[in-house]
Design an enzyme around this catalytic site. Structure first.
Site, mmCIF file in Angstrom:
data_model
loop_
_atom_site.group_PDB
_atom_site.id
_atom_site.type_symbol
_atom_site.label_atom_id
_atom_site.label_comp_id
_atom_site.label_asym_id
_atom_site.label_seq_id
_atom_site.Cartn_x
_atom_site.Cartn_y
_atom_site.Cartn_z
ATOM 1 N N HIS A 128 0.811 -1.215 0.000
ATOM 2 C CA HIS A 128 0.000 0.000 0.000
ATOM 3 C C HIS A 128 0.848 1.272 0.000
ATOM 4 C CE1 HIS A 128 -3.450 -2.550 1.892
ATOM 5 N NE2 HIS A 128 -3.370 -2.691 0.588
ATOM 6 N N CYS A 136 2.444 14.102 -6.419
ATOM 7 C CA CYS A 136 1.478 14.979 -7.075
ATOM 8 C C CYS A 136 0.598 14.151 -8.005
ATOM 9 C CB CYS A 136 2.207 16.072 -7.866
ATOM 10 S SG CYS A 136 1.086 17.142 -8.817
#
Length: 293
Positions: A128, A136
């Site tokens: 994860h 970004c």
């Protein structure tokens, strides 16, 4: 006293897990939030598999709504210092020792705390992602979480007046906060393109990158058994490896204080604290020698 020849249930559980590790190494280990609780990071779910606290922000909400980003970054600002400073516990160090002994071949972690690597474990896939990086969503630029923390504090100095104790720290790095008016919070933007930035982790409702999953499956296929540590497997991103193990005919065991989604087909289950159980395994099984690849 126990009658001769009669073992307490806990002793049988311990012996069965020892035998599983020795007989089915090298192991594929999947870890979850329950492993990091001894490091002061709370887990998500109780023994019954239900949420202990308000569920984390969903990916779609974070991307679409500024209010969700304001909520996330306020909580994240409060939680980040304690999350960043958390130390690997005895369970992390035990897994590193089992890896060194050849009994663990791969670790796939659902955690985003980086504690496996800080315990000097090498064969780790961060399923994860990692909370110590921010990316970004528009241009893909990456930066450290500490830099974002500095910008958040400079843009919102009032955040520095919010103090939480470690009991409020959650597995995804944010913290429970009192009710606040967050409309004034200025969320961080990308220093390159001014786009929306997000921790480089997989949010709930977001897909794990395919290459990461494929790499984990490839490692699974080179192992002889699966050990689940500190996970209820409620989220499919982790449970899929148990399903694949079934398809491959690999046995599965678990160390978890509470129900798991895989309980019906576990060969062995130990309900003890992860750090304690793994520490004992490191002592009792390392002497078995290096497992065959």
């Amino acid at each position: 006293m126990q009658p001769d020849g009669e073992l307490r249930p806990r002793t049988r559980e311990i012996d069965a897990l020892d035998a599983f590790v020795r007989d089915h190494a090298p192991l594929f280990v999947l870890t979850g939030a329950g492993l990091s609780t001894a490091s002061g990071i709370a887990d998500y779910r109780g023994r019954d598999g239900r949420w202990k606290r308000t569920p984390p922000v969903m990916y779609a909400d974070f991307v679409r709504h500024e209010t969700s980003r304001q909520r996330y970054w306020a909580r994240g600002f409060a939680g980040w210092p304690s999350f960043r400073d958390a130390k690997p516990n005895a369970g992390h160090h035990a897994l590193a020792a089992l890896e060194e002994a050849g009994l663990v071949k791969a670790v796939v972690t659902q955690n985003v705390d980086g504690l496996h690597q800080r315990a000097r474990q090498r064969a780790v896939i961060d399923l994860h992602g990692r909370l110590d990086r921010v990316v970004c969503l528009d241009c893909g630029a990456s930066e450290s979480r500490d830099r974002v923390q500095d910008r958040l504090g400079s843009a919102n100095p009032w955040l520095r007046d919010i103090h939480v104790d470690r009991t409020a720290l959650r597995a995804d790095g944010d913290a429970e906060l009192p009710t606040l008016d967050l409309k004034r919070l200025r969320t961080p933007r990308c220093p390159v393109c001014s786009g929306v930035v997000k921790p480089d982790v997989v949010f709930f409702g977001e897909n794990v990158p395919k290459k990461r999953v494929d790499d984990a499956f490839a490692r699974l296929e080179r192992c002889r058994g699966v050990l689940i540590v500190g996970s209820s497997l409620a989220v499919y991103s982790g449970f899929r490896f148990c399903r694949r193990a079934q398809e491959l005919g690999l046995p599965v065991a678990a160390i978890n204080d509470g129900v798991t989604r895989a309980d019906e087909f576990l060969m062995v289950k130990d309900n003890g604290p992860c750090a304690d159980v793994l520490s004992r395994l490191a002592v009792t099984t390392r002497c078995a020698g290096t497992a065959s690849p």
